[in-house]
Design a protein around this motif. Structure first.
Motif, PDB file in Angstrom:
ATOM      1  N   SER A   4       0.851  -1.179   0.000  1.00 53.78           N
ATOM      2  CA  SER A   4       0.000   0.000   0.000  1.00 53.78           C
ATOM      3  C   SER A   4       0.889   1.232   0.000  1.00 53.78           C
ATOM      4  CB  SER A   4      -0.928  -0.002   1.207  1.00 53.78           C
ATOM      5  OG  SER A   4      -0.192  -0.002   2.390  1.00 53.78           O
ATOM      6  N   ARG A   5       0.485   2.225  -0.733  1.00 53.11           N
ATOM      7  CA  ARG A   5       1.296   3.431  -0.805  1.00 53.11           C
ATOM      8  C   ARG A   5       0.820   4.446   0.213  1.00 53.11           C
ATOM      9  NH1 ARG A   5      -1.364   7.082  -4.728  1.00 53.11           N
ATOM     10  NH2 ARG A   5      -3.124   5.923  -5.554  1.00 53.11           N
ATOM     11  N   ILE A   6       1.695   5.381   0.522  1.00 48.24           N
ATOM     12  CA  ILE A   6       1.363   6.364   1.554  1.00 48.24           C
ATOM     13  C   ILE A   6       1.217   7.777   0.990  1.00 48.24           C
ATOM     14  CG2 ILE A   6       2.402   5.047   3.413  1.00 48.24           C
ATOM     15  CD1 ILE A   6       4.819   6.947   3.236  1.00 48.24           C
ATOM     16  N   CYS A   7       1.593   7.993  -0.263  1.00 47.42           N
ATOM     17  CA  CYS A   7       1.507   9.338  -0.820  1.00 47.42           C
ATOM     18  C   CYS A   7       0.298   9.460  -1.743  1.00 47.42           C
ATOM     19  CB  CYS A   7       2.789   9.715  -1.546  1.00 47.42           C
ATOM     20  SG  CYS A   7       3.295   8.549  -2.785  1.00 47.42           S
ATOM     21  N   ILE A   8      -0.134  10.698  -1.932  1.00 49.77           N
ATOM     22  CA  ILE A   8      -1.298  10.971  -2.762  1.00 49.77           C
ATOM     23  C   ILE A   8      -0.871  11.847  -3.934  1.00 49.77           C
ATOM     24  CG2 ILE A   8      -2.054  13.027  -1.483  1.00 49.77           C
ATOM     25  CD1 ILE A   8      -4.959  11.761  -1.817  1.00 49.77           C
ATOM     26  N   VAL A  13      -6.581  12.915  -5.930  1.00 46.83           N
ATOM     27  CA  VAL A  13      -7.411  14.011  -5.425  1.00 46.83           C
ATOM     28  C   VAL A  13      -8.620  14.200  -6.341  1.00 46.83           C
ATOM     29  CG1 VAL A  13      -7.475  16.473  -4.864  1.00 46.83           C
ATOM     30  CG2 VAL A  13      -5.431  15.144  -4.337  1.00 46.83           C
ATOM     31  N   GLN A  14      -8.400  14.066  -7.645  1.00 41.49           N
ATOM     32  CA  GLN A  14      -9.484  14.172  -8.614  1.00 41.49           C
ATOM     33  C   GLN A  14     -10.549  13.107  -8.363  1.00 41.49           C
ATOM     34  OE1 GLN A  14      -8.311  13.452 -12.673  1.00 41.49           O
ATOM     35  NE2 GLN A  14     -10.223  14.222 -13.499  1.00 41.49           N
ATOM     36  N   VAL A  15     -10.122  11.885  -8.124  1.00 38.31           N
ATOM     37  CA  VAL A  15     -11.049  10.782  -7.878  1.00 38.31           C
ATOM     38  C   VAL A  15     -11.846  11.020  -6.595  1.00 38.31           C
ATOM     39  CG1 VAL A  15     -11.173   8.327  -7.272  1.00 38.31           C
ATOM     40  CG2 VAL A  15      -9.715   9.071  -9.158  1.00 38.31           C
ATOM     41  N   VAL A  16     -11.162  11.460  -5.554  1.00 38.57           N
ATOM     42  CA  VAL A  16     -11.801  11.643  -4.248  1.00 38.57           C
ATOM     43  C   VAL A  16     -12.781  12.820  -4.258  1.00 38.57           C
ATOM     44  CG1 VAL A  16     -11.369  12.259  -1.841  1.00 38.57           C
ATOM     45  CG2 VAL A  16      -9.921  10.575  -2.966  1.00 38.57           C
ATOM     46  N   THR A  17     -12.386  13.922  -4.882  1.00 39.53           N
ATOM     47  CA  THR A  17     -13.192  15.147  -4.815  1.00 39.53           C
ATOM     48  C   THR A  17     -14.166  15.303  -5.983  1.00 39.53           C
ATOM     49  OG1 THR A  17     -11.538  16.472  -5.992  1.00 39.53           O
ATOM     50  CG2 THR A  17     -11.386  16.390  -3.576  1.00 39.53           C
ATOM     51  N   GLY A  18     -13.889  14.628  -7.091  1.00 43.09           N
ATOM     52  CA  GLY A  18     -14.735  14.808  -8.271  1.00 43.09           C
ATOM     53  C   GLY A  18     -14.414  16.074  -9.033  1.00 43.09           C
ATOM     54  N   LYS A  19     -13.336  16.727  -8.672  1.00 40.71           N
ATOM     55  CA  LYS A  19     -12.913  17.952  -9.356  1.00 40.71           C
ATOM     56  C   LYS A  19     -11.831  17.610 -10.381  1.00 40.71           C
ATOM     57  CE  LYS A  19     -14.646  21.033  -6.079  1.00 40.71           C
ATOM     58  NZ  LYS A  19     -15.271  22.280  -6.288  1.00 40.71           N
ATOM     59  N   SER A  61      -9.861   3.630   0.516  1.00 38.18           N
ATOM     60  CA  SER A  61     -10.693   2.659  -0.211  1.00 38.18           C
ATOM     61  C   SER A  61     -11.136   3.202  -1.569  1.00 38.18           C
ATOM     62  CB  SER A  61     -11.905   2.258   0.623  1.00 38.18           C
ATOM     63  OG  SER A  61     -12.791   3.332   0.771  1.00 38.18           O
ATOM     64  N   SER A  62     -11.238   4.514  -1.700  1.00 38.58           N
ATOM     65  CA  SER A  62     -11.675   5.069  -2.988  1.00 38.58           C
ATOM     66  C   SER A  62     -10.544   5.161  -4.012  1.00 38.58           C
ATOM     67  CB  SER A  62     -12.332   6.428  -2.798  1.00 38.58           C
ATOM     68  OG  SER A  62     -11.382   7.394  -2.425  1.00 38.58           O
ATOM     69  N   ILE A  63      -9.286   5.203  -3.551  1.00 46.56           N
ATOM     70  CA  ILE A  63      -8.186   5.312  -4.524  1.00 46.56           C
ATOM     71  C   ILE A  63      -7.472   3.997  -4.779  1.00 46.56           C
ATOM     72  CG2 ILE A  63      -7.819   7.754  -4.086  1.00 46.56           C
ATOM     73  CD1 ILE A  63      -5.400   7.085  -2.395  1.00 46.56           C
TER      74      ILE A  63
END
Length: 64
Positions: A4-8, A13-19, A61-63
């Motif tokens: 599992s990775r620790i950086c974003i 961010v696009q996937v999580v926020t929808g922006k 879980s979303s990424i």
């Protein structure tokens, strides 16, 4: 076993926020500035969640 990775990244961010991905780059840049990170340093998922007020497990879980 999957690592599992620790950086974003901006795409995450696009996937999580929808922006947009551009918005993701802006958020990551803002977080780096507030945490006094240098340009080569990465932002962790925990740092992103603290900044945005998101639940870490939901973001992970979303990424993944």
């Amino acid at each position: 076993m999957r690592m599992s990775r620790i950086c974003i990244y901006p795409k995450d961010v696009q996937v999580v926020t929808g922006k947009s991905e551009r918005y993701g780059r802006t958020i990551i840049k803002t977080i780096k500035e507030q945490l006094n990170k240098e340009t080569h340093q990465l932002v962790t998922i925990d740092e992103f969640c603290d900044f945005m007020g998101f639940n870490v497990e939901e973001v992970k879980s979303s990424i993944w």
